[in-house]
Design a protein around this motif. Structure first.
Motif, PDB file in Angstrom:
ATOM      1  N   ARG A  33      -0.570   1.272   6.338  1.00  0.00           N
ATOM      2  CA  ARG A  33       0.396   2.281   5.906  1.00  0.00           C
ATOM      3  C   ARG A  33       1.602   2.340   6.842  1.00  0.00           C
TER       4      ARG A  33
ATOM      5  N   VAL B 114      -3.500   2.089   0.994  1.00  0.00           N
ATOM      6  CA  VAL B 114      -4.497   1.624   0.027  1.00  0.00           C
ATOM      7  C   VAL B 114      -5.221   2.851  -0.529  1.00  0.00           C
TER       8      VAL B 114
ATOM      9  N   THR C  63      -2.860  -0.090  -4.070  1.00  0.00           N
ATOM     10  CA  THR C  63      -2.128   0.738  -3.108  1.00  0.00           C
ATOM     11  C   THR C  63      -1.297   1.761  -3.878  1.00  0.00           C
TER      12      THR C  63
END
Ligand SMILES: Cc1cc2nc3c(=O)[nH]c(=O)nc-3n(C[C@H](O)[C@H](O)[C@H](O)COP(=O)(O)OP(=O)(O)OC[C@H]3O[C@@H](n4cnc5c(N)ncnc54)[C@H](O)[C@@H]3O)c2cc1C
Length: 631
Positions: A39, A83, A95
């Motif tokens: 992320r 995700v 995602t």
């Protein structure tokens, strides 16, 4: 072979380690593609979070950009995204903004602090589980100390100036130790007595640091007590409020800064993957690191649980565990692709190291070597550096050195600030100009007049060349000021005296009156005859002129200074250099402090080269990788 897609989720200690190794292993196999999804666009070096929270290192020091880590690996695709799930039917990692086909997934999404539902921790407390939480804590500490310093109400003042950590594991003790290191700086900035800021370590168990050998834990405890840290054992925190906490015995404790480090659990998102979970939400895996529900999904690092001993406790959530699980998983993915036998997870814990601030720590290595203080800290740094070697990142190894040793503030490093003192490079400009001028003055005699080194007259004084020269070429060596051979020096300098001036001593004293044997052998190999010698004497003179000009212009000053040191050292070893001029070495070292950045061309040239070279080698670092919205 049909293309195999490996998707690694989470660029933490386990994910980065595994991706590096997989990429290297499959670098010549175009059929294997690796996608690394995190992320963030960077890898967070979590074990140093407390250093950010306590203002020891710069905020971005522990963010290692993924492009810089993987830019050279063409078989790795980077994606910055969260995700959300794994579609096992269609074999897609999903995602928030896309989906990625997989043959094998490696899930390494880490852990997060576990407050066990204690009331008030989320609203009023602080945790240390990611970069954002470290920044939040740092800003809060600055704020409460500032407010506390001007508070008139004694009760509130005490609470604002009191910092408490719950839990005496790795995170708790390292955090309290590091915050204590920050105390004097905070007090000075806010004009208060440092003793007013208090540090409290609260532990539910009757002893602290129970993950360590008792002897090491006792040593650490004594150190903390010496530093004035208040250790509260057998004390449970059952509620957290704005300026106080509720204790299990019914009393309250005043603090506006409660840092909860009393436990970790798998990241909440682990529940979204539909895989069986064990204690603290960790995903259950077998010894091959395959999830118990799907052999194509490998789970590694803190989020995985290998129930080796059948107790359900699992392997420790530490970096060594992350690496060992990643190693087993990546070996098994390689084995599946290459039809080889699988391997089992083999934990290999070489020891534990805990730092209590920047200068003191305790360490237990291999179960028998107990270290404390300087050596334990040194070991901790070496272990951190080893990780950069394991993931093949010379760039971040260098950056680690810089931020841990050379760019720390307020003496907060292992060397107590001796190697991080910052000064204005302006002061070394005279040294740089003088040094450059000296090279040119020296070369002036070599490029013109009867002593010119650009004729066919041999100037290098080495004995083997003179012997060869008896057939006709004039024996050089006559230039006493620049080239007295060692052999000749011993013969002629009957009264060589160590002195700072030629006048004081009768003769200048050579650093080495004779070449050491090894130097003699090397030089004779490199300059075997007069032809080479004539070429070398001209080349050396040109190099000296270039070094002199570069120093004066402030161009490539670090390299020119390093060249100065190397040349002078060579001249000394060749028996051609006198003590009176040895100052050139320390002066050149002084100029390596970035001297060319002030009134020199390095001010423009070095940043330009860094940018151009960085772009060529790693591409441009971005805030989002693998996204169409970024140019
Ligand atoms: C303050 C602190 C100090 C510590 N000190 C030590 C120490 O001294 N020694 C030691 O051995 N261990 C220490 N640890 C523990 C160590 O950091 C962990 O064991 C290690 O980081 C685990 O590695 P990992 O790869 O499993 O997870 P992490 O390193 O946490 O990486 C997980 C990655 O997954 C990403 N991610 C999570 N969810 C998603 C998602 N849904 N989608 C995409 N990406 C996602 C995260 O962004 C992160 O990059 C410390 C931990 C902390 C917090």
């Amino acid at each position: 072979m049909a293309t195999k897609n490996i998707v690694v989720v989470g660029a933490g200690f386990a994910g980065v380690y595994a991706t590096k190794r997989l990429a290297k292993h499959f670098k010549r196999n175009a059929d294997v593609q690796i996608t690394l999804i995190d992320r963030h666009s960077y890898f967070t070096y979590l074990t140093e979070l407390h250093e950010i929270a306590a203002n020891r290192v710069e905020e971005d020091a522990i963010q290692y950009d993924l492009q810089r880590l993987f830019g050279r690996r063409k078989n790795v695709k980077l994606v910055t995204d969260t995700v959300t799930t794994i579609d096992r039917v269609n074999k897609q990692v999903v995602t928030a903004h896309g989906s990625y086909p997989y043959d094998y997934v490696m899930l390494g999404i880490g852990s997060e602090p576990n407050d066990f539902g204690t009331p008030g921790v989320k609203e009023h407390g602080f945790t240390l589980g990611n970069w954002e939480s470290a920044i939040r804590l740092k800003e809060h500490v600055k704020d409460v100390i500032r407010r506390g310093a001007t508070e008139h109400d004694p009760e509130l003042r005490k609470a604002l100036l009191s910092i408490a950590v719950v839990g005496s594991g790795f995170t708790g003790t390292e955090t309290i130790g590091e915050l204590r290191d920050w105390r004097d700086e905070l007090a000075k900035e806010n004009k208060i007595d440092p003793e007013e800021i208090t540090f409290n370590l609260i532990e539910m168990a009757p002893t602290i640091m129970n993950m360590l050998d008792r002897k090491d834990a006792d040593k650490a405890e004594r150190y903390m007590q010496k530093r004035g840290i208040n250790i509260m054992k057998s004390t449970g925190v059952v509620g957290v409020h704005d300026t106080y906490v509720d204790l299990k015995d019914g009393s309250t404790f005043p603090t506006a800064t409660l840092i909860w480090t009393a436990g970790v659990k798998a990241t909440d998102q682990a529940a979204q993957f539909g895989l069986q979970q064990g204690r603290a939400g960790r995903i259950l895996v077998n010894k091959q690191m395959e999830s118990q529900d799907d052999p194509d999904i490998y789970v590694v690092g803190d989020v995985s649980l290998v129930d080796e001993d059948g107790t359900g406790k699992g392997q420790p959530q530490i970096v060594q565990g992350a690496e060992a699980t990643a190693q087993a998983a990546l070996s098994n993915i390689e084995a599946k692709i290459e039809n080889k036998p699988s391997v089992e997870f083999k934990p290999n814990y070489s020891g534990f190291m805990v730092s209590l601030g920047s200068r003191y720590g305790v360490a237990n290595l291999m179960g028998w070597m107990h270290l404390s203080g300087f050596f334990a800290m040194l070991m901790k740094h070496l272990v951190n550096m080893l990780y950069f070697c394991q993931i093949y990142s010379g760039y971040y190894l260098f950056q680690y050195f810089m931020h841990e040793f050379f760019r720390t503030k307020n003496d907060r490093n292992l060397m107590r600030g001796h190697i991080s003192r910052q000064g204005n490079v302006l002061w070394t400009i005279p040294a740089r100009l003088f040094l450059g001028a000296m090279w040119l003055v020296d070369c002036w005699g070599k490029i013109q007049g009867s002593g010119s080194w650009f004729t066919d007259k041999l100037r290098l004084p080495f004995a083997w060349l003179q012997t060869a020269a008896t057939s006709g070429a004039s024996a050089a060596g006559a230039d006493a000021t620049t080239a007295a051979s060692g052999a000749e020096a011993t013969k002629t300098a009957t009264k060589a005296v160590f002195s700072l001036s030629y006048e004081y001593g009768n003769d200048p004293m050579p650093v080495f009156s004779q070449m050491p044997k090894w130097m003699y052998d090397i030089t004779k190999t490199l300059i075997p005859n007069q032809d080479v010698a004539l070429f070398m004497q001209k080349t050396m003179t040109i190099i000296e002129i270039l070094v002199g000009l570069a120093l004066i212009a402030g161009l490539f000053t670090w390299l020119s200074s390093a060249a100065t040191v190397a040349l002078i050292a060579t001249f000394c070893l060749s028996g051609m250099f006198y003590w009176v001029n040895i100052w050139m070495i320390p002066m050149a070292i002084a100029c390596m402090n970035g001297s060319g950045r002030a009134f020199g061309l390095d001010k423009w040239v070095v940043p330009y080269l860094q940018k151009t070279f960085g772009k060529w080698r790693y591409g441009t670092p971005k805030s989002l990788y693998g996204s169409d919205v970024v140019k």
